[in-house]
Design a protein around this motif. Structure first.
Motif, PDB file in Angstrom:
ATOM      1  N   VAL A 132       0.831  -1.202   0.000  1.00 61.64           N
ATOM      2  CA  VAL A 132       0.000   0.000   0.000  1.00 61.64           C
ATOM      3  C   VAL A 132       0.869   1.258   0.000  1.00 61.64           C
ATOM      4  O   VAL A 132       0.628   2.194  -0.760  1.00 61.64           O
ATOM      5  CB  VAL A 132      -0.959   0.016   1.214  1.00 61.64           C
ATOM      6  N   GLY A 133       1.900   1.288   0.819  1.00 58.17           N
ATOM      7  CA  GLY A 133       2.757   2.465   0.910  1.00 58.17           C
ATOM      8  C   GLY A 133       3.439   2.793  -0.399  1.00 58.17           C
ATOM      9  O   GLY A 133       3.541   3.961  -0.783  1.00 58.17           O
ATOM     10  N   ALA A 134       3.902   1.784  -1.126  1.00 63.27           N
ATOM     11  CA  ALA A 134       4.564   2.021  -2.409  1.00 63.27           C
ATOM     12  C   ALA A 134       3.566   2.537  -3.438  1.00 63.27           C
ATOM     13  O   ALA A 134       3.856   3.480  -4.184  1.00 63.27           O
ATOM     14  CB  ALA A 134       5.247   0.746  -2.905  1.00 63.27           C
ATOM     15  N   SER A 135       2.381   1.942  -3.478  1.00 65.74           N
ATOM     16  CA  SER A 135       1.347   2.412  -4.405  1.00 65.74           C
ATOM     17  C   SER A 135       0.946   3.844  -4.086  1.00 65.74           C
ATOM     18  O   SER A 135       0.758   4.665  -4.988  1.00 65.74           O
ATOM     19  CB  SER A 135       0.119   1.500  -4.343  1.00 65.74           C
ATOM     20  N   ALA A 136       0.817   4.153  -2.816  1.00 61.57           N
ATOM     21  CA  ALA A 136       0.449   5.516  -2.406  1.00 61.57           C
ATOM     22  C   ALA A 136       1.534   6.514  -2.788  1.00 61.57           C
ATOM     23  O   ALA A 136       1.226   7.619  -3.278  1.00 61.57           O
ATOM     24  CB  ALA A 136       0.188   5.552  -0.903  1.00 61.57           C
ATOM     25  N   GLU A 137       2.800   6.160  -2.579  1.00 59.00           N
ATOM     26  CA  GLU A 137       3.893   7.068  -2.955  1.00 59.00           C
ATOM     27  C   GLU A 137       3.908   7.298  -4.467  1.00 59.00           C
ATOM     28  O   GLU A 137       4.138   8.420  -4.927  1.00 59.00           O
ATOM     29  CB  GLU A 137       5.242   6.525  -2.485  1.00 59.00           C
ATOM     30  N   ALA A 138       3.664   6.241  -5.243  1.00 58.94           N
ATOM     31  CA  ALA A 138       3.608   6.380  -6.700  1.00 58.94           C
ATOM     32  C   ALA A 138       2.461   7.311  -7.095  1.00 58.94           C
ATOM     33  O   ALA A 138       2.632   8.197  -7.943  1.00 58.94           O
ATOM     34  CB  ALA A 138       3.437   5.007  -7.351  1.00 58.94           C
ATOM     35  N   TYR A 139       1.309   7.136  -6.469  1.00 57.54           N
ATOM     36  CA  TYR A 139       0.144   7.980  -6.757  1.00 57.54           C
ATOM     37  C   TYR A 139       0.440   9.438  -6.411  1.00 57.54           C
ATOM     38  O   TYR A 139       0.144  10.350  -7.196  1.00 57.54           O
ATOM     39  CB  TYR A 139      -1.068   7.471  -5.972  1.00 57.54           C
ATOM     40  N   GLU A 140       1.013   9.654  -5.249  1.00 54.80           N
ATOM     41  CA  GLU A 140       1.338  11.023  -4.816  1.00 54.80           C
ATOM     42  C   GLU A 140       2.320  11.681  -5.784  1.00 54.80           C
ATOM     43  O   GLU A 140       2.172  12.856  -6.124  1.00 54.80           O
ATOM     44  CB  GLU A 140       1.941  10.999  -3.404  1.00 54.80           C
ATOM     45  N   LEU A 141       3.317  10.947  -6.237  1.00 59.29           N
ATOM     46  CA  LEU A 141       4.294  11.483  -7.177  1.00 59.29           C
ATOM     47  C   LEU A 141       3.617  11.831  -8.500  1.00 59.29           C
ATOM     48  O   LEU A 141       3.830  12.912  -9.059  1.00 59.29           O
ATOM     49  CB  LEU A 141       5.430  10.479  -7.384  1.00 59.29           C
ATOM     50  N   LEU A 142       2.792  10.942  -9.004  1.00 59.34           N
ATOM     51  CA  LEU A 142       2.061  11.218 -10.246  1.00 59.34           C
ATOM     52  C   LEU A 142       1.145  12.430 -10.109  1.00 59.34           C
ATOM     53  O   LEU A 142       0.975  13.187 -11.058  1.00 59.34           O
ATOM     54  CB  LEU A 142       1.252   9.989 -10.670  1.00 59.34           C
ATOM     55  N   GLU A 150      -5.292  13.608 -16.419  1.00 60.28           N
ATOM     56  CA  GLU A 150      -6.328  12.788 -17.061  1.00 60.28           C
ATOM     57  C   GLU A 150      -6.025  11.298 -16.927  1.00 60.28           C
ATOM     58  O   GLU A 150      -6.893  10.506 -16.569  1.00 60.28           O
ATOM     59  CB  GLU A 150      -6.444  13.177 -18.536  1.00 60.28           C
ATOM     60  N   ARG A 151      -4.793  10.918 -17.195  1.00 66.53           N
ATOM     61  CA  ARG A 151      -4.410   9.503 -17.095  1.00 66.53           C
ATOM     62  C   ARG A 151      -4.508   9.033 -15.637  1.00 66.53           C
ATOM     63  O   ARG A 151      -5.012   7.947 -15.361  1.00 66.53           O
ATOM     64  CB  ARG A 151      -2.994   9.302 -17.628  1.00 66.53           C
ATOM     65  N   LEU A 152      -4.040   9.856 -14.709  1.00 64.46           N
ATOM     66  CA  LEU A 152      -4.085   9.469 -13.295  1.00 64.46           C
ATOM     67  C   LEU A 152      -5.531   9.302 -12.827  1.00 64.46           C
ATOM     68  O   LEU A 152      -5.837   8.390 -12.060  1.00 64.46           O
ATOM     69  CB  LEU A 152      -3.345  10.489 -12.429  1.00 64.46           C
ATOM     70  N   ALA A 153      -6.434  10.156 -13.318  1.00 63.26           N
ATOM     71  CA  ALA A 153      -7.852  10.021 -12.968  1.00 63.26           C
ATOM     72  C   ALA A 153      -8.406   8.686 -13.453  1.00 63.26           C
ATOM     73  O   ALA A 153      -9.187   8.032 -12.740  1.00 63.26           O
ATOM     74  CB  ALA A 153      -8.658  11.182 -13.556  1.00 63.26           C
ATOM     75  N   TYR A 159      -8.146   1.816  -9.557  1.00 60.73           N
ATOM     76  CA  TYR A 159      -7.341   1.368  -8.418  1.00 60.73           C
ATOM     77  C   TYR A 159      -7.619   2.101  -7.099  1.00 60.73           C
ATOM     78  O   TYR A 159      -6.926   1.859  -6.118  1.00 60.73           O
ATOM     79  CB  TYR A 159      -5.846   1.495  -8.755  1.00 60.73           C
ATOM     80  N   ARG A 160      -8.612   2.943  -7.044  1.00 62.89           N
ATOM     81  CA  ARG A 160      -8.834   3.750  -5.839  1.00 62.89           C
ATOM     82  C   ARG A 160      -9.030   2.911  -4.584  1.00 62.89           C
ATOM     83  O   ARG A 160      -8.619   3.303  -3.501  1.00 62.89           O
ATOM     84  CB  ARG A 160      -9.962   4.744  -6.031  1.00 62.89           C
ATOM     85  N   ASP A 161      -9.661   1.742  -4.703  1.00 62.41           N
ATOM     86  CA  ASP A 161      -9.906   0.907  -3.523  1.00 62.41           C
ATOM     87  C   ASP A 161      -8.624   0.344  -2.930  1.00 62.41           C
ATOM     88  O   ASP A 161      -8.613  -0.101  -1.785  1.00 62.41           O
ATOM     89  CB  ASP A 161     -10.855  -0.243  -3.862  1.00 62.41           C
ATOM     90  N   ARG A 162      -7.547   0.360  -3.692  1.00 57.39           N
ATOM     91  CA  ARG A 162      -6.254  -0.121  -3.213  1.00 57.39           C
ATOM     92  C   ARG A 162      -5.458   0.964  -2.501  1.00 57.39           C
ATOM     93  O   ARG A 162      -4.436   0.672  -1.898  1.00 57.39           O
ATOM     94  CB  ARG A 162      -5.420  -0.644  -4.377  1.00 57.39           C
ATOM     95  N   LEU A 163      -5.905   2.192  -2.629  1.00 57.80           N
ATOM     96  CA  LEU A 163      -5.171   3.320  -2.046  1.00 57.80           C
ATOM     97  C   LEU A 163      -5.611   3.570  -0.612  1.00 57.80           C
ATOM     98  O   LEU A 163      -6.746   3.230  -0.237  1.00 57.80           O
ATOM     99  CB  LEU A 163      -5.405   4.575  -2.892  1.00 57.80           C
ATOM    100  N   PRO A 164      -4.759   4.198   0.176  1.00 54.00           N
ATOM    101  CA  PRO A 164      -5.174   4.582   1.523  1.00 54.00           C
ATOM    102  C   PRO A 164      -6.388   5.516   1.449  1.00 54.00           C
ATOM    103  O   PRO A 164      -6.592   6.200   0.440  1.00 54.00           O
ATOM    104  CB  PRO A 164      -3.958   5.324   2.083  1.00 54.00           C
ATOM    105  N   SER A 165      -7.180   5.546   2.484  1.00 54.51           N
ATOM    106  CA  SER A 165      -8.436   6.301   2.476  1.00 54.51           C
ATOM    107  C   SER A 165      -8.249   7.780   2.120  1.00 54.51           C
ATOM    108  O   SER A 165      -9.113   8.370   1.473  1.00 54.51           O
ATOM    109  CB  SER A 165      -9.151   6.168   3.819  1.00 54.51           C
ATOM    110  N   ASP A 166      -7.133   8.389   2.501  1.00 52.33           N
ATOM    111  CA  ASP A 166      -6.928   9.802   2.192  1.00 52.33           C
ATOM    112  C   ASP A 166      -6.682  10.069   0.698  1.00 52.33           C
ATOM    113  O   ASP A 166      -6.761  11.209   0.253  1.00 52.33           O
ATOM    114  CB  ASP A 166      -5.799  10.397   3.031  1.00 52.33           C
ATOM    115  N   LEU A 167      -6.430   9.022  -0.087  1.00 46.86           N
ATOM    116  CA  LEU A 167      -6.208   9.183  -1.522  1.00 46.86           C
ATOM    117  C   LEU A 167      -7.374   8.666  -2.360  1.00 46.86           C
ATOM    118  O   LEU A 167      -7.329   8.714  -3.577  1.00 46.86           O
ATOM    119  CB  LEU A 167      -4.918   8.470  -1.948  1.00 46.86           C
ATOM    120  N   ARG A 168      -8.400   8.181  -1.704  1.00 41.43           N
ATOM    121  CA  ARG A 168      -9.555   7.646  -2.437  1.00 41.43           C
ATOM    122  C   ARG A 168     -10.424   8.781  -2.881  1.00 41.43           C
ATOM    123  O   ARG A 168     -11.148   8.878  -3.701  1.00 41.43           O
ATOM    124  CB  ARG A 168     -10.350   6.679  -1.579  1.00 41.43           C
TER     125      ARG A 168
END
Length: 168
Positions: A132-142, A150-153, A159-168
């Protein structure tokens, strides 16, 4: 380990001796040659224990970016491209993120330009969901990259359900 070879090559592209390190205080000026050496030492040892203190007070002091920030970002990206263990990737993604979002806008933008070169590594990390932490860091960087909105959206919808609640 592939990361070591890539880091050694990338380290050789920078004049670390000419870059003043953030750990230099007052009249004592130290080069930043120890930064790539420390990263290599850690990758050679137990790579699960990479951490971030090889960057803290060297390439950045709290949110202030120091002279070796851009070269350090390139080292982190090179290490990440070697596909190290997931815990190491989490730390490298964090480092890329904090260097790309530092106080000095011009230096932070230069770090973000380095980070942009690995954009598909971040999407792969998000999709792989090994930690989870690695996915969250990748999301935050993107999310720092306006051109990826647009691509990140689209990835977020999947993949939102895989992210920590603050990134959903």
């Amino acid at each position: 380990m592939r990361s070591l070879e890539l880091v050694r090559i990338e380290a050789g592209l920078h004049d670390w001796a000419a870059i003043t390190c953030g750990c230099s205080w007052g009249p004592n000026r130290y080069s930043s040659e120890h930064i790539p050496l420390e990263l290599i030492r850690r990758l050679e040892g137990n790579p699960e224990d990479l951490g971030t203190d090889w960057v803290d007070n060297h390439a950045r002091i709290q949110s202030n970016l120091m002279d070796p920030a851009v070269a350090t970002a390139s080292l982190a990206l090179a290490a990440l491209a070697g596909r190290p263990p997931v815990g190491v990737r989490k730390d490298l993604l964090y480092i890329l993120g904090v260097l790309s979002a530092g106080e000095q806008d011009d230096v932070a933008e230069a770090c973000l330009d380095v980070a942009r070169q690995g954009v598909w590594l971040y999407y792969e990390e998000l999709a792989a969901f090994e930690m989870v932490g690695a996915s969250a860091e990748a999301y935050e960087l993107l999310s720092l990259m306006d051109e990826q909105a647009e691509r990140l959206a689209a990835y977020h919808r999947v993949y939102r359900d895989r992210l920590p609640s603050d990134l959903r």
